[in-house]
Motif scaffolding. Sequence first.
Motif, mmCIF file in Angstrom:
data_model
loop_
_atom_site.group_PDB
_atom_site.id
_atom_site.type_symbol
_atom_site.label_atom_id
_atom_site.label_comp_id
_atom_site.label_asym_id
_atom_site.label_seq_id
_atom_site.Cartn_x
_atom_site.Cartn_y
_atom_site.Cartn_z
ATOM 1 N N ASN A 1 -10.790 22.480 -6.194
ATOM 2 C CA ASN A 1 -9.706 21.609 -6.648
ATOM 3 C C ASN A 1 -8.357 22.023 -6.063
ATOM 4 N N LEU A 2 -8.145 23.331 -5.928
ATOM 5 C CA LEU A 2 -6.897 23.814 -5.335
ATOM 6 C C LEU A 2 -6.794 23.381 -3.874
ATOM 7 N N SER A 3 -7.914 23.474 -3.146
ATOM 8 C CA SER A 3 -7.896 23.044 -1.744
ATOM 9 C C SER A 3 -7.618 21.541 -1.657
ATOM 10 N N ASP A 4 -8.093 20.805 -2.666
ATOM 11 C CA ASP A 4 -7.849 19.366 -2.675
ATOM 12 C C ASP A 4 -6.392 19.028 -2.990
ATOM 13 N N ILE A 5 -5.747 19.853 -3.821
ATOM 14 C CA ILE A 5 -4.316 19.655 -4.078
ATOM 15 C C ILE A 5 -3.538 19.843 -2.773
ATOM 16 N N LEU A 6 -3.868 20.919 -2.054
ATOM 17 C CA LEU A 6 -3.223 21.155 -0.762
ATOM 18 C C LEU A 6 -3.552 20.009 0.200
ATOM 19 N N GLY A 7 -4.812 19.542 0.145
ATOM 20 C CA GLY A 7 -5.221 18.423 0.984
ATOM 21 C C GLY A 7 -4.449 17.153 0.662
ATOM 22 N N LEU A 8 -4.242 16.890 -0.627
ATOM 23 C CA LEU A 8 -3.463 15.708 -1.040
ATOM 24 C C LEU A 8 -2.023 15.815 -0.552
ATOM 25 N N ILE A 9 -1.467 17.019 -0.638
ATOM 26 C CA ILE A 9 -0.092 17.214 -0.163
ATOM 27 C C ILE A 9 -0.013 16.951 1.343
ATOM 28 N N ALA B 1 -2.144 15.113 3.144
ATOM 29 C CA ALA B 1 -2.394 13.685 3.379
ATOM 30 C C ALA B 1 -1.157 12.847 3.054
ATOM 31 N N TRP B 2 -0.482 13.178 1.960
ATOM 32 C CA TRP B 2 0.736 12.455 1.562
ATOM 33 C C TRP B 2 1.826 12.655 2.617
ATOM 34 N N THR B 3 1.958 13.893 3.079
ATOM 35 C CA THR B 3 2.947 14.182 4.125
ATOM 36 C C THR B 3 2.642 13.386 5.393
ATOM 37 N N GLY B 4 1.348 13.355 5.770
ATOM 38 C CA GLY B 4 0.941 12.599 6.952
ATOM 39 C C GLY B 4 1.215 11.121 6.808
ATOM 40 N N ALA B 5 0.896 10.560 5.624
ATOM 41 C CA ALA B 5 1.116 9.133 5.387
ATOM 42 C C ALA B 5 2.604 8.807 5.403
ATOM 43 N N ALA C 1 0.785 -1.232 0.000
ATOM 44 C CA ALA C 1 0.000 0.000 0.000
ATOM 45 C C ALA C 1 0.818 1.284 0.000
ATOM 46 N N PRO C 2 1.856 1.422 0.841
ATOM 47 C CA PRO C 2 2.558 2.704 0.893
ATOM 48 C C PRO C 2 3.114 3.158 -0.457
ATOM 49 N N ASP C 3 3.780 2.217 -1.188
ATOM 50 C CA ASP C 3 4.344 2.588 -2.487
ATOM 51 C C ASP C 3 3.246 2.959 -3.472
ATOM 52 N N ASP C 4 2.179 2.151 -3.489
ATOM 53 C CA ASP C 4 1.086 2.399 -4.421
ATOM 54 C C ASP C 4 0.449 3.761 -4.159
ATOM 55 N N PHE C 5 0.200 4.090 -2.881
ATOM 56 C CA PHE C 5 -0.458 5.352 -2.576
ATOM 57 C C PHE C 5 0.490 6.527 -2.746
ATOM 58 N N GLY C 6 1.786 6.317 -2.571
ATOM 59 C CA GLY C 6 2.752 7.371 -2.858
ATOM 60 C C GLY C 6 2.677 7.775 -4.318
ATOM 61 N N ARG C 7 2.576 6.792 -5.171
ATOM 62 C CA ARG C 7 2.441 7.047 -6.613
ATOM 63 C C ARG C 7 1.086 7.701 -6.901
ATOM 64 N N ALA C 8 0.042 7.237 -6.209
ATOM 65 C CA ALA C 8 -1.299 7.794 -6.398
ATOM 66 C C ALA C 8 -1.321 9.276 -6.017
ATOM 67 N N PHE C 9 -0.681 9.608 -4.892
ATOM 68 C CA PHE C 9 -0.616 11.008 -4.472
ATOM 69 C C PHE C 9 0.115 11.850 -5.515
ATOM 70 N N ALA C 10 1.250 11.351 -6.013
ATOM 71 C CA ALA C 10 2.050 12.110 -6.987
ATOM 72 C C ALA C 10 1.262 12.360 -8.269
ATOM 73 N N ILE C 11 0.613 11.307 -8.777
ATOM 74 C CA ILE C 11 -0.173 11.433 -10.009
ATOM 75 C C ILE C 11 -1.356 12.384 -9.799
ATOM 76 N N GLY C 12 -2.065 12.196 -8.662
ATOM 77 C CA GLY C 12 -3.225 13.026 -8.366
ATOM 78 C C GLY C 12 -2.870 14.502 -8.260
#
Length: 313
Positions: A67-75, A77-81, A26-37
């Motif tokens: 969408n901009l707030s979601d980009i910040l949110g993804l960043i 979430a990725w940082t937290g993960a 999961a960690p590698d897969d979601f790291g890639r998912a965050f980057a792509i998203g």
Amino acid sequence: MSAGHSHGHHGHGHGHSHGHGGHSHAPDDFGRAFAIGIALNTVYVAIEAGYGFWIGSMALLADAGHNLSDILGLIIAWTGATLAKRPASKRFTFGFRGSSILAALFNGVLLLVAVGLIAQEAIQRIVYPAPVAGGTIMLVAAIGIVINGATAMLFARGRKGDINIRGAYLHMAADAAVSAGVVIAGALILWTGASWIDPATSLLIGLVILLSTWGLLRDAVMMSLAAVPEHIDTDDVREELEGMEGVAQVHHLHIWNMSTTETALTAHIVMPAGHPGDPFLVMVQERLSARFHIGHSTIQIERGDGDCHDDCD
């Protein structure tokens, strides 16, 4: 007096039973998912905001803000993960597992701020309407459905086992739904020529964001306050422990989320006959893991007659 500790490999420390399958990948897969998203949505926000300013569409600008707030949110979430996977230290003996809870909390607050800004601007535009190009709105929003829908699917399989991943999934899924609403609004503007439809749509976008965020924010607040996870009944845990052979009473029972995926427990178990040995502790940990998905348990055995003294629960 003796204490037994589980080391987290019983049940892999999952707060939910759904997360076992394929968890090691999961960690590698979601790291890639965050980057792509993040990459896809950054490009789309630039396009959507550009067209929104060009044609004066409040709906497109509101959606771009979302969408901009979601980009910040993804960043976040990725940082937290990522921080949650860092090892423990002398100062942070639990590691940075709790950062995933903070990430989910910040994510929810961020979306509430976005809703407020969208609503404020939309109300002004309803009072002072301006004509907008419905066809352009439809085209740009249709691109958003594809991008947001694809990004949501990157996180779909992890949404049940981790509130942080669920936050990312919900944001993207909500964005896809919002973009579909903007397409419909564009069509209505083309059909009727009513310019108020544009800011009214942005208010509906705000409502969608609010509804999709509330559950996430509530769960994140509960976790940050070390509340017992919703899927666990404290009475059931107490009954399970007190039903074990030789146990007279359980007190100082505490259950909380260490992270968005891991649940911990501490308890004092009164056993009048004394400590039965390590096999008993192992059995306790395995039962807690199997029935309640509690992967980190610390048990203290006390001799006594089961009477409650001083500071029992």
